[in-house]
Motif scaffolding. Structure first.
Motif, short mmCIF file in Angstrom:
data_model
loop_
_atom_site.label_atom_id
_atom_site.label_comp_id
_atom_site.label_asym_id
_atom_site.label_seq_id
_atom_site.Cartn_x
_atom_site.Cartn_y
_atom_site.Cartn_z
N SER A 120 0.83 -1.20 0.00
CA SER A 120 0.00 0.00 0.00
C SER A 120 0.87 1.25 0.00
O SER A 120 1.97 1.26 0.56
CB SER A 120 -0.91 0.00 1.24
N GLU A 122 -0.40 4.16 1.25
CA GLU A 122 -0.96 5.11 2.23
C GLU A 122 0.02 5.47 3.33
O GLU A 122 -0.04 6.56 3.89
CB GLU A 122 -2.24 4.55 2.82
N LYS A 127 -4.02 8.82 3.41
CA LYS A 127 -5.15 8.14 2.77
C LYS A 127 -5.74 8.92 1.61
O LYS A 127 -6.14 8.33 0.60
CB LYS A 127 -6.23 7.86 3.82
N TRP A 131 -2.14 10.16 -5.73
CA TRP A 131 -1.03 9.21 -5.83
C TRP A 131 -0.64 9.07 -7.30
O TRP A 131 -1.46 8.71 -8.15
CB TRP A 131 -1.47 7.87 -5.25
#
Length: 216
Positions: A120, A122, A127, A131
């Motif tokens: 991930s 994050e 969050k 990206w």
């Protein structure tokens, strides 16, 4: 007997496990020691990936196990949709070929499944951050005239260009907000372009604003 044949699928990885959304090249190569009349590659459901075919299938003659064989190559760009251990199931190639006595026959070959570990992003971005998992990323900011030479109530133009290796242009951000006290801005149309290179797609997006100072 069926002729010597093979099909392999591999994902090009570089060092650590890829991140969600990172562009990866999936290469499918298949060879058969026979004269091929007709064939079709059957692709598995890539449910854990966004994907697109990169270019068209290519064929080359290669020496394999002492025999010259036609080798079919297909390249996909895949983008993992979630973290974890993701599996790409077998690709199949269904071939109609001519036997040495001229008879038409059929065979089907399958690749081995491929698994990759995806992490991930994050922990790096938070969050809700945008990206952009490009292999390389470049920003060019151009003013005409330069900001310190803009006269009061003169209209200037600002152009920002983003280039991302491995991503298509549709994966780059929408026009960002550009506001400042004492300045009026007029946003121009956004230009998106995907350029195909030997290493994969290159996404380019160009933002333009016309800017006029209205206070000193």
């Amino acid at each position: 007997d069926a002729p010597f044949s093979k099909i392999d699928a591999s994902v090009e990885l570089h060092g650590e496990a890829p991140y969600v959304g990172e562009p990866l090249r999936l290469v499918i190569r298949s060879a058969i020691h026979a004269q091929v009349a007709n064939d079709r590659i059957i692709q598995p459901d890539l449910t854990d990936f966004d994907w697109q075919q990169f270019g068209v299938d290519s064929t080359s003659q290669e020496l394999i196990d002492g025999f010259w064989m036609p080798v079919l190559t297909r390249v996909l760009m895949i983008y993992p949709l979630r973290p974890g251990k993701l599996t790409i199931n077998a690709f199949k190639r269904r071939v109609t070929y001519f036997s040495p006595d001229g008879e038409r026959k059929e065979t089907e070959i399958s690749s081995f499944p491929v698994s990759i570990d995806v992490q991930s992003h994050e922990a790096l971005t938070g969050k809700d951050a945008y990206w952009i998992p490009a292999k390389d990323f470049r920003i060019t900011d151009q003013w005409t005239p330069e900001p310190d030479k803009i006269a009061f109530e003169e209209t200037a133009q600002r152009t920002i260009t983003l280039e991302a290796d491995g991503l298509t242009a549709d994966r780059l951000p929408n026009l960002p907000s550009f506001r400042a006290p004492g300045v009026i801005t007029f946003a121009g149309p956004v230009q998106r372009e995907t350029i195909i290179t030997d290493q994969g797609p290159l996404g380019r997006i160009i933002y333009r604003w016309r800017i006029r100072p209205v206070s000193q």
